[in-house]
Design a protein around this motif. Structure first.
Motif, PDB file in Angstrom:
ATOM      1  N   THR A  76      27.559  31.519  13.779  1.00 17.53           N
ATOM      2  CA  THR A  76      26.625  32.167  14.699  1.00 17.53           C
ATOM      3  C   THR A  76      26.809  33.675  14.674  1.00 17.53           C
ATOM      4  OG1 THR A  76      26.613  30.206  16.106  1.00 17.53           O
ATOM      5  CG2 THR A  76      25.831  32.265  17.102  1.00 17.53           C
ATOM      6  N   ILE A  77      28.051  34.123  14.761  1.00 17.54           N
ATOM      7  CA  ILE A  77      28.329  35.559  14.724  1.00 17.54           C
ATOM      8  C   ILE A  77      27.883  36.144  13.380  1.00 17.54           C
ATOM      9  CG2 ILE A  77      30.161  37.303  14.703  1.00 17.54           C
ATOM     10  CD1 ILE A  77      31.640  35.474  16.764  1.00 17.54           C
ATOM     11  N   ALA A  78      28.230  35.467  12.292  1.00 20.60           N
ATOM     12  CA  ALA A  78      27.840  35.947  10.955  1.00 20.60           C
ATOM     13  C   ALA A  78      26.328  36.025  10.825  1.00 20.60           C
ATOM     14  CB  ALA A  78      28.437  35.039   9.883  1.00 20.60           C
ATOM     15  N   TYR A  79      25.629  35.039  11.351  1.00 27.79           N
ATOM     16  CA  TYR A  79      24.164  35.033  11.265  1.00 27.79           C
ATOM     17  C   TYR A  79      23.568  36.212  12.025  1.00 27.79           C
ATOM     18  CZ  TYR A  79      19.372  33.480  11.078  1.00 27.79           C
ATOM     19  OH  TYR A  79      18.034  33.428  10.835  1.00 27.79           O
ATOM     20  N   VAL A  80      24.055  36.446  13.230  1.00 27.86           N
ATOM     21  CA  VAL A  80      23.494  37.515  14.060  1.00 27.86           C
ATOM     22  C   VAL A  80      23.749  38.892  13.438  1.00 27.86           C
ATOM     23  CG1 VAL A  80      23.675  38.693  16.304  1.00 27.86           C
ATOM     24  CG2 VAL A  80      23.516  36.201  16.210  1.00 27.86           C
ATOM     25  N   ILE A  81      24.906  39.101  12.840  1.00 27.17           N
ATOM     26  CA  ILE A  81      25.209  40.423  12.288  1.00 27.17           C
ATOM     27  C   ILE A  81      24.678  40.618  10.870  1.00 27.17           C
ATOM     28  CG2 ILE A  81      27.227  40.705  13.750  1.00 27.17           C
ATOM     29  CD1 ILE A  81      28.977  40.210  11.279  1.00 27.17           C
ATOM     30  N   SER A  82      24.279  39.540  10.221  1.00 26.01           N
ATOM     31  CA  SER A  82      23.828  39.627   8.840  1.00 26.01           C
ATOM     32  C   SER A  82      22.408  40.182   8.735  1.00 26.01           C
ATOM     33  CB  SER A  82      23.855  38.238   8.196  1.00 26.01           C
ATOM     34  OG  SER A  82      23.282  38.293   6.915  1.00 26.01           O
ATOM     35  N   PRO A  83      22.168  41.003   7.698  1.00 25.91           N
ATOM     36  CA  PRO A  83      20.800  41.462   7.471  1.00 25.91           C
ATOM     37  C   PRO A  83      19.915  40.354   6.885  1.00 25.91           C
ATOM     38  CG  PRO A  83      22.259  42.344   5.790  1.00 25.91           C
ATOM     39  CD  PRO A  83      23.118  41.607   6.785  1.00 25.91           C
ATOM     40  N   LEU A  84      20.526  39.270   6.389  1.00 24.39           N
ATOM     41  CA  LEU A  84      19.766  38.126   5.870  1.00 24.39           C
ATOM     42  C   LEU A  84      19.427  37.202   7.022  1.00 24.39           C
ATOM     43  CD1 LEU A  84      21.909  37.248   2.736  1.00 24.39           C
ATOM     44  CD2 LEU A  84      19.752  38.498   2.785  1.00 24.39           C
TER      45      LEU A  84
END
Length: 127
Positions: A76-84
């Motif tokens: 979830t954290i990776a998704y929110v911070i990712s530009p993808l």
């Protein structure tokens, strides 16, 4: 494409990306970025900040949870911070909709863990 089908399509893309991000390793910079981006999540900001706190406490060794639940938080954290994203964040208003949806999805899957964590944090506060 009607609005309902379009939302379902974006949600399905978001879930696929979420699966990819599940194996991402979160570091301190990622957590700081997540904190700064949380303001864009409107009504999901508190849930996201709680997930960040849970992750921080697990990584610091203050709280324990199973790897599956931790992988949901990490993804979830990776998704929110990712530009993808399924819907790029630069699109006004709608750009953060998929992020908020992923946060809501994660929180719904972690209901029991969130309740345990809240009890843990309340018990940890000195009287």
């Amino acid at each position: 494409m009607n609005d309902r089908r379009m939302k379902k399509s974006y949600f399905n893309k978001a879930i696929l990306l979420f699966g990819l991000f599940r194996k991402h390793r979160i570091n301190g910079d990622d957590l700081a970025t997540a904190e700064s981006k949380s303001v864009y999540l409107d009504e999901k900001v508190d849930e996201f900040r709680l997930l960040i706190s849970m992750g921080k406490d697990v990584f610091a060794g203050r709280y324990r949870m199973n790897k599956w639940n931790l992988s949901i938080i990490t993804a979830t954290i990776a998704y929110v911070i990712s530009p993808l994203d399924a819907m790029p964040d630069m699109i006004p208003l709608m750009g953060w909709m998929d992020d908020a949806t992923i946060v809501a999805y994660a929180a719904s899957k972690l209901t029991d863990e969130i309740n345990k964590y809240k009890a843990f944090t309340q018990a940890s506060v000195p009287a």
